[in-house]
Scaffold this active site. Structure first.
Site, PDB file in Angstrom:
ATOM      1  N   GLY A 116      18.294  15.256  23.835  1.00  0.00           N
ATOM      2  CA  GLY A 116      17.557  13.905  23.565  1.00  0.00           C
ATOM      3  C   GLY A 116      17.815  13.166  24.494  1.00  0.00           C
ATOM      4  O   GLY A 116      17.678  11.800  24.511  1.00  0.00           O
ATOM      5  N   SER A 168      24.305  12.850  34.342  1.00  0.00           N
ATOM      6  CA  SER A 168      23.357  13.272  32.834  1.00  0.00           C
ATOM      7  C   SER A 168      23.999  12.629  31.958  1.00  0.00           C
ATOM      8  O   SER A 168      25.066  11.751  31.738  1.00  0.00           O
ATOM      9  CB  SER A 168      23.744  14.781  32.890  1.00  0.00           C
ATOM     10  OG  SER A 168      23.558  15.356  31.426  1.00  0.00           O
ATOM     11  N   SER A 169      23.521  12.670  30.637  1.00  0.00           N
ATOM     12  CA  SER A 169      24.150  12.249  29.277  1.00  0.00           C
ATOM     13  C   SER A 169      24.422  13.388  28.598  1.00  0.00           C
ATOM     14  O   SER A 169      24.924  12.937  27.320  1.00  0.00           O
ATOM     15  CB  SER A 169      22.882  11.414  28.392  1.00  0.00           C
ATOM     16  OG  SER A 169      22.783  10.261  29.479  1.00  0.00           O
ATOM     17  N   THR A 221      15.853  19.996  26.692  1.00  0.00           N
ATOM     18  CA  THR A 221      17.285  20.357  26.723  1.00  0.00           C
ATOM     19  C   THR A 221      17.511  21.167  25.284  1.00  0.00           C
ATOM     20  O   THR A 221      16.811  20.816  24.289  1.00  0.00           O
ATOM     21  CB  THR A 221      18.164  19.010  26.852  1.00  0.00           C
ATOM     22  OG1 THR A 221      17.797  18.168  27.772  1.00  0.00           O
ATOM     23  CG2 THR A 221      19.515  19.299  26.839  1.00  0.00           C
ATOM     24  N   ASN A 250      15.500  19.195  31.844  1.00  0.00           N
ATOM     25  CA  ASN A 250      14.989  17.727  31.659  1.00  0.00           C
ATOM     26  C   ASN A 250      13.984  17.495  30.645  1.00  0.00           C
ATOM     27  O   ASN A 250      13.847  17.730  29.747  1.00  0.00           O
ATOM     28  CB  ASN A 250      15.035  16.940  33.140  1.00  0.00           C
ATOM     29  CG  ASN A 250      15.075  15.430  32.770  1.00  0.00           C
ATOM     30  OD1 ASN A 250      15.513  15.026  31.913  1.00  0.00           O
ATOM     31  ND2 ASN A 250      14.310  14.778  33.859  1.00  0.00           N
TER      32      ASN A 250
HETATM   33  O1  DON Z   1      20.846  15.437  31.623  1.00  0.00           O
HETATM   34  C1  DON Z   1      20.271  14.506  30.815  1.00  0.00           C
HETATM   35  O2  DON Z   1      20.918  13.631  30.292  1.00  0.00           O
HETATM   36  C2  DON Z   1      18.836  14.782  30.637  1.00  0.00           C
HETATM   37  N1  DON Z   1      18.362  15.414  31.771  1.00  0.00           N
HETATM   38  C3  DON Z   1      18.710  15.635  29.274  1.00  0.00           C
HETATM   39  C4  DON Z   1      17.237  15.780  28.984  1.00  0.00           C
HETATM   40  C5  DON Z   1      17.045  15.936  27.597  1.00  0.00           C
HETATM   41  O3  DON Z   1      17.913  15.916  26.732  1.00  0.00           O
HETATM   42  C6  DON Z   1      15.521  16.150  27.131  1.00  0.00           C
HETATM   43  N2  DON Z   1      15.561  16.377  25.840  1.00  0.00           N
HETATM   44  N3  DON Z   1      14.862  15.824  24.927  1.00  0.00           N
END
Ligand code: DON
Length: 583
Positions: free
Chosen positions: A485, A464-465, A393, A413
């Site tokens: 993250g 998602s976060s 991300t 992701n």
């Molecule tokens: O949408 C989400 O919450 C996750 N797919 C985000 C993934 C992410 O932040 C990976 N980074 N370290």
């Protein structure tokens, strides 16, 4: 043409010395650094992203008279080239746009969707057992990508420069190549086994069968061609040659995405979720991200507690934060999902009265177990629903000369997504399907659990976060912030906001400061190694927190408007990003 190097524009002020660039990475190998970086400063405009070349691409648009959207789109597309492990054309995300003249904030959801043939049992074996490797690696893990449609929709509505112009810098970077940084080299090396499973991915990142090394040049000719096609006709990704190539690659490798899935993809304009915190208005991403809901919920739970009087990182304040995080993540696991498929009790969860009630549970001297911290039941939440909220991300933040702002988080992701490049396109495909709860109480890549609300269904968006956020004061921009993250994103954004609004830090200090994280399950309070002194650690342990010391996480960035109107911008020293302000 020579490959692109990190280059400092004499017109701009940069937020860090060249020696810092490339030394630090986000994720599990980052040293936490109890040091604060100097922010970039500007009275004019600012771009901050996770990579110097991406920041430079966005700044170039501002210098050419573009606005924050032009800058953000060029930056995001450049990230797809120079940070191929974190985000790109094969992923999706969320963007917030603040228009300074009207004071309004708009949200765009360009997150991936489940293919039409994806169902609840997609990742279960014949015995009904969840198979996490299938939602994380290979073609079955891929959700229908939204990046191209999303960036184009944002640009169509708000951009000022021609579309082809904002695509140009990334196309040039892909075709001329750029010098591989320590961070990119370590991500390729760390994922070499997965990338070797896919011929097209191996051809890009493991030329001659060996991982690209720092200092070598990465040229991506297929990606350059794809970007060239998108510059002329973005819909080609969904209905043209690019769509055909993706669908063919899926069919040849057991993936689900068809040309019909791609054709059906639509980004969705949504009302941002906004709520008050002290004299500020916090606006963030509504479901299908959980970010905005739980950011507001945690701020409500903190309420009037005078964290400033306690002092920054006083054990009492850290304890409160940890307990607040547990309540929010317990509710997240139970109630959050795609609002187009399940009813999400958004109004109740962000209702300050609900937070007032739940604050009573928190014990100031004792850490409660996950068993004790329960998600609210639906009937209880029903009582609070009568509340109208005012309205691997990457994150990027852009403010233009008129103080319009974009806060955008987007992703594929996990690192290198599904570990798959769609043959002939250069596009790294996401593994966003793992953000669904593939079975009840089965943790995803980030240890998050969920249930019915976030189960797989055709066309549904995985929860998602991601928490791109814009903070207003008297309808004017006060700050814009976000981070990657996974599960830690919401708590990272929370702490940066508190650092600025409560503890009066500038962007550099706020983004650098050591962090904590709790997500209800697992039952550990993550704290950044070397970020907290022994007395603080003892005080937290004495309250019963199970501490887990971790190297730094997240790769946040922020732009903050100071009292004199000056912009300060900073990229996380846990990553290799950079802030660049215009003069
Ligand atoms: O949408 C989400 O919450 C996750 N797919 C985000 C993934 C992410 O932040 C990976 N980074 N370290």
């Amino acid at each position: 043409m020579p490959p692109l190097l990190f280059r400092c524009s004499p017109l701009s002020r940069l937020s860090r010395s060249a020696s810092v660039i490339g030394l630090l990475v986000f994720g599990s190998v980052t040293p936490a650094v109890a040091a604060f970086i100097q922010p970039a400063r500007s009275d004019r405009d600012m771009v901050v992203s996770a990579h110097p070349l991406a920041t430079a691409a966005g700044s170039a648009m501002l210098r050419q008279g573009g606005n924050a959207v032009d800058g953000a789109v060029a930056t995001a597309l450049a990230i797809a080239v120079v940070e191929p492990f974190s985000a790109g054309l094969g992923g999706g995300g969320f963007a917030l746009w603040h228009e300074s003249e009207s004071g309004e904030v708009t949200a765009l959801d360009f997150r991936e969707r489940a293919p039409a043939t994806a169902g609840r049992d997609l990742y279960l074996n014949a015995a009904g057992e969840p198979q996490s490797q299938l939602s994380r690696n290979g073609h079955l893990a891929v959700g229908v990508p939204g990046t191209v449609a999303g960036l184009y929709a944002l640009h169509q509505r708000y951009g000022e420069l021609p579309w082809a112009r904002v695509v140009q810098p990334s196309r040039v970077m892909a075709s001329q190549g750029f010098v591989v940084s320590d961070l990119l080299a370590s991500e390729i090396a760390g994922n070499a086994e997965r990338l070797a499973q896919n011929l097209a991915a191996a051809a890009v990142f493991l030329p001659d069968g060996k991982p690209l090394q720092a200092g070598e040049v990465l040229r991506q000719s297929d990606l350059a061609q794809t970007l060239g096609q998108i510059a002329v006709e973005p819909q080609d990704f969904y209905e043209g040659e690019i769509a055909k190539a993706i669908a063919a690659d899926m069919q040849a490798n057991g993936g689900l995405i068809t040309q019909a899935d791609l054709k059906a993809y639509q980004p969705i304009w949504r009302d941002p979720i906004c709520g008050p915190f002290r004299q500020y208005e916090i606006c963030s991403m509504p479901p299908p991200s959980s970010g905005g809901v739980h950011l507001l919920q945690m701020l409500n739970l903190i309420g009037d507690t005078d964290l400033a009087a306690q002092g920054w990182h006083h054990p009492n304040g850290l304890h409160l934060l940890a307990e607040v995080m547990k309540i929010a993540y317990a509710d997240r696991a139970e109630h959050l999902g795609d609002p187009d498929f399940v009813e999400v009790p958004i109004a109740a969860l962000v209702n300050p009265a609900y937070a007032d009630a739940r604050r009573q549970e928190i014990e100031p001297q004792r850490a409660r177990s996950a068993e004790e911290v329960k998600a609210s039941d639906t009937e209880t939440l029903e009582r609070y629903r009568n509340f109208k909220e005012s309205n691997d991300t990457t994150h990027l933040t852009v403010v233009d000369r008129d103080r319009n702002a974009v806060s955008m988080t987007y992703t594929i992701n996990g690192r290198f997504g599904a570990g798959v490049v769609a043959a002939g396109t250069g596009i790294v495909l996401n593994n966003e399907m793992d953000d669904f709860a593939i079975a009840p109480d089965t943790p995803n890549l980030f240890g998050l659990v969920g249930g019915e609300a976030n189960s797989v269904a055709p066309g549904k968006t995985p929860l998602s976060s991601m928490t791109p956020t814009i903070v207003l004061e008297d309808s004017q921009l006060r700050m814009a912030v976000g981070s990657p993250g996974g599960s830690t994103i919401i708590t990272t954004v929370l702490q940066i906001i508190l650092n600025v609004l409560v503890h009066d830090m500038d962007a550099g200090a706020a983004v650098s400061a050591p962090r904590i994280h709790h997500q209800w399950l697992p039952e550990t309070l993550r704290i950044e190694q070397y970020g907290f002194d022994r007395l603080t650690v003892d005080a937290l342990e004495a309250r019963g927190h199970q501490l887990q010391f971790r190297r730094g996480w997240g790769n946040a960035n922020a732009i903050v408007v100071g009292p004199n109107g000056e912009l300060t911008g900073a990229a996380d020293l846990r990553g290799e990003g950079i802030a660049q302000g215009g003069r």
